[in-house]
Design a protein around this motif. Sequence first.
Motif, PDB file in Angstrom:
ATOM      1  N   ALA A   1      35.144 -32.000  -7.401  1.00 54.85           N
ATOM      2  CA  ALA A   1      34.183 -31.891  -8.493  1.00 54.85           C
ATOM      3  C   ALA A   1      32.805 -32.392  -8.065  1.00 54.85           C
ATOM      4  CB  ALA A   1      34.676 -32.691  -9.700  1.00 54.85           C
ATOM      5  N   GLY A   2      31.802 -31.578  -8.339  1.00 49.00           N
ATOM      6  CA  GLY A   2      30.433 -31.964  -8.036  1.00 49.00           C
ATOM      7  C   GLY A   2      30.025 -31.765  -6.601  1.00 49.00           C
ATOM      8  N   GLU A   3      30.924 -31.208  -5.794  1.00 44.06           N
ATOM      9  CA  GLU A   3      30.593 -31.019  -4.377  1.00 44.06           C
ATOM     10  C   GLU A   3      30.150 -29.567  -4.146  1.00 44.06           C
ATOM     11  OE1 GLU A   3      33.297 -33.127  -1.642  1.00 44.06           O
ATOM     12  OE2 GLU A   3      34.236 -34.020  -3.415  1.00 44.06           O
ATOM     13  N   TRP A   4      30.615 -28.931  -3.091  1.00 44.75           N
ATOM     14  CA  TRP A   4      30.050 -27.661  -2.655  1.00 44.75           C
ATOM     15  C   TRP A   4      30.825 -26.435  -3.096  1.00 44.75           C
ATOM     16  CZ3 TRP A   4      25.556 -27.290   0.162  1.00 44.75           C
ATOM     17  CH2 TRP A   4      25.033 -28.481   0.665  1.00 44.75           C
ATOM     18  N   THR A   5      31.969 -26.580  -3.723  1.00 47.08           N
ATOM     19  CA  THR A   5      32.903 -25.468  -3.741  1.00 47.08           C
ATOM     20  C   THR A   5      33.008 -24.694  -5.041  1.00 47.08           C
ATOM     21  OG1 THR A   5      34.761 -26.834  -4.472  1.00 47.08           O
ATOM     22  CG2 THR A   5      34.323 -26.762  -2.114  1.00 47.08           C
ATOM     23  N   ARG A   6      32.782 -25.311  -6.172  1.00 47.49           N
ATOM     24  CA  ARG A   6      33.248 -24.740  -7.435  1.00 47.49           C
ATOM     25  C   ARG A   6      32.613 -23.381  -7.748  1.00 47.49           C
ATOM     26  NH1 ARG A   6      37.330 -23.474 -10.441  1.00 47.49           N
ATOM     27  NH2 ARG A   6      36.932 -23.551 -12.682  1.00 47.49           N
ATOM     28  N   TRP A   7      31.299 -23.245  -7.611  1.00 49.58           N
ATOM     29  CA  TRP A   7      30.656 -21.979  -7.948  1.00 49.58           C
ATOM     30  C   TRP A   7      31.184 -20.854  -7.065  1.00 49.58           C
ATOM     31  CZ3 TRP A   7      29.032 -18.931 -11.291  1.00 49.58           C
ATOM     32  CH2 TRP A   7      28.140 -17.874 -11.034  1.00 49.58           C
ATOM     33  N   TYR A   8      31.349 -21.134  -5.785  1.00 48.09           N
ATOM     34  CA  TYR A   8      31.832 -20.107  -4.870  1.00 48.09           C
ATOM     35  C   TYR A   8      33.288 -19.728  -5.167  1.00 48.09           C
ATOM     36  CZ  TYR A   8      27.614 -21.314  -2.229  1.00 48.09           C
ATOM     37  OH  TYR A   8      26.313 -21.539  -1.843  1.00 48.09           O
ATOM     38  N   ASP A   9      34.087 -20.690  -5.622  1.00 44.62           N
ATOM     39  CA  ASP A   9      35.466 -20.376  -5.997  1.00 44.62           C
ATOM     40  C   ASP A   9      35.519 -19.518  -7.255  1.00 44.62           C
ATOM     41  OD1 ASP A   9      36.678 -21.610  -3.870  1.00 44.62           O
ATOM     42  OD2 ASP A   9      37.067 -23.495  -4.919  1.00 44.62           O
ATOM     43  N   ILE A  10      34.623 -19.792  -8.197  1.00 43.18           N
ATOM     44  CA  ILE A  10      34.566 -18.979  -9.418  1.00 43.18           C
ATOM     45  C   ILE A  10      34.201 -17.536  -9.070  1.00 43.18           C
ATOM     46  CG2 ILE A  10      33.223 -18.589 -11.530  1.00 43.18           C
ATOM     47  CD1 ILE A  10      33.092 -21.657 -11.831  1.00 43.18           C
ATOM     48  N   ILE A  11      33.276 -17.358  -8.135  1.00 39.41           N
ATOM     49  CA  ILE A  11      32.868 -16.011  -7.739  1.00 39.41           C
ATOM     50  C   ILE A  11      34.032 -15.265  -7.097  1.00 39.41           C
ATOM     51  CG2 ILE A  11      31.441 -14.693  -6.123  1.00 39.41           C
ATOM     52  CD1 ILE A  11      29.218 -16.719  -6.559  1.00 39.41           C
ATOM     53  N   ARG A  12      34.659 -15.880  -6.085  1.00 43.25           N
ATOM     54  CA  ARG A  12      35.656 -15.138  -5.303  1.00 43.25           C
ATOM     55  C   ARG A  12      36.930 -14.875  -6.098  1.00 43.25           C
ATOM     56  NH1 ARG A  12      39.807 -18.134  -3.414  1.00 43.25           N
ATOM     57  NH2 ARG A  12      39.578 -20.386  -3.534  1.00 43.25           N
ATOM     58  N   THR A  13      37.219 -15.721  -7.093  1.00 45.26           N
ATOM     59  CA  THR A  13      38.426 -15.526  -7.902  1.00 45.26           C
ATOM     60  C   THR A  13      38.157 -14.722  -9.170  1.00 45.26           C
ATOM     61  OG1 THR A  13      38.085 -17.652  -9.036  1.00 45.26           O
ATOM     62  CG2 THR A  13      39.489 -17.658  -7.058  1.00 45.26           C
ATOM     63  N   GLU A  14      36.913 -14.300  -9.366  1.00 44.77           N
ATOM     64  CA  GLU A  14      36.530 -13.497 -10.534  1.00 44.77           C
ATOM     65  C   GLU A  14      36.976 -14.152 -11.837  1.00 44.77           C
ATOM     66  OE1 GLU A  14      36.545  -8.947  -9.606  1.00 44.77           O
ATOM     67  OE2 GLU A  14      38.324  -9.793  -8.609  1.00 44.77           O
ATOM     68  N   THR A  15      36.585 -15.402 -12.007  1.00 43.20           N
ATOM     69  CA  THR A  15      36.986 -16.155 -13.202  1.00 43.20           C
ATOM     70  C   THR A  15      35.789 -16.654 -14.005  1.00 43.20           C
ATOM     71  OG1 THR A  15      37.227 -18.119 -11.771  1.00 43.20           O
ATOM     72  CG2 THR A  15      39.229 -16.876 -12.296  1.00 43.20           C
ATOM     73  N   LEU A  16      34.608 -16.068 -13.798  1.00 46.19           N
ATOM     74  CA  LEU A  16      33.429 -16.534 -14.519  1.00 46.19           C
ATOM     75  C   LEU A  16      33.574 -16.330 -16.023  1.00 46.19           C
ATOM     76  CD1 LEU A  16      30.616 -17.762 -14.430  1.00 46.19           C
ATOM     77  CD2 LEU A  16      29.685 -15.459 -14.063  1.00 46.19           C
TER      78      LEU A  16
END
Length: 474
Positions: free
Chosen positions: A416-431
């Motif tokens: 949480a709060g690091e580098w990954t969350r936005w990119y994970d939301i994009i690649r998993t199509e969960t926005l």
Amino acid sequence: MKKQLTKSIRKIVYLSVLIVSFISCDDLPVDTKGELAAEQFYSSVADIESGTLGVYSVLLDKLFANSENYCHFWAADDRTAVTGSNKTFYLEFDQMVPLATNAWQTNGWNQLWEIIGAANTFLDNEEQMRSFVEGEDLELLERSLGEVHYLRGLIYFELVRTWGTVPLITSQADITGQEPLATFDAIYASIIDDLTYAKNNLGPTSVNGTYRANKWWAQSLLANVYLTSAGFPLKKTENYALAAAEAKEVIDNGPYALEGEYGGIMGKRENNLSENGNTEAIIAFPAFVPLDGWSAGNYQAEAILFGDKVVEKTFYANFPEGVRKDFTFDNVGGVIQYSKEKFGEQDFGSVNKDINYLRYPELLLIYAEAQIRATGNNSDPSALSALNAVRQRADLLPLDSATWEQVVWEKAWELAGEWTRWYDIIRTETLDEVNAIRSSEEPAQLSSSPTLTESFPWSPIPANDVNINPNLAK
């Protein structure tokens, strides 16, 4: 963009080596005179090492030290923007309506291209450098080439995950400033080629400095690239098995381990790689205040200091209770912020804490997700072992079966709060799923006409660049 690319020779040759004490030897000769062309510069073994250091210098000159370059992270659910003042640059992404005139996001774009230019300039001179090296010096050249290929792969990974399709420029020769957008296939193929070269040409130990790339850095990043390319938008699902294989080799053979307690992972100077105080930082960057005056340091701590990094209420409410939650957040007058214990305090005027880019628990969770997806087995023993190692430290019960979605949420909480969350939301199509559960009590409300969507989650390419090069328009 052309301006950023074409000035890279000057950066390589003349950039001050303020970071020498961090990433290389103290006695490197650095040219600080005159207009020295690259073909004149790369004429000795010392020039090879100075040129390599020059690419790192561009990398560390502000890029990973300032939250202003990462406005797109505020589109994720692990943070939300406050309103007013200069926070509008974050707010645009939080409300899903980023503008192509966003000055802070443009800074990040420009600096990434500057690094690409610096790396290309070095690699363009490979044939010249090979013409005068022999014996032990050849090993130095191969290592330097590996490091620079790693750096170029890293930066293109940042570009393609943030802006989507971008020009693919792998040489400084014949740049016109009118380069077209490359396909996702071509960009990811280039990243994989760069990181594979780095993995095969770097040893397991960083040489001439703690923060220099090594085999494990390249291979861990390659695992993440394979995982990402298996998801949206490329959807090369055969890459899940490749991601699992790369991650597993590092897990089984690398020097990394989970720290026994959260207080040992980051946030304090004694946790820095340079202090040998962290067993789980795989890729980290030194925060060196003289590079950027008052605003340098761990950008994550900076975001806390200036009140830029407030936690979205639903994300906090859904976060599993326990020691990890206590470590991750502070309640400041009823406002949930990321904790100083995790990210550290900003201490102007002296060296700050490392910027942790990829930690060992992320690699464990990359492996767990990739293995479950590749095998189709939610009870895969090795995947569950990796997942449960992370959960055990959080004092959560082990799972005897897990979906890939559960692994992604575990990753959201652990990192949480690091580098990954936005990119994970994009690649998993969960926005859409994530936005549907956002709290209505947040000051930043979603736009009724978002331009950042699940099917097009890319930051807009800066307007000035599109005006100069219409080929960048999407």
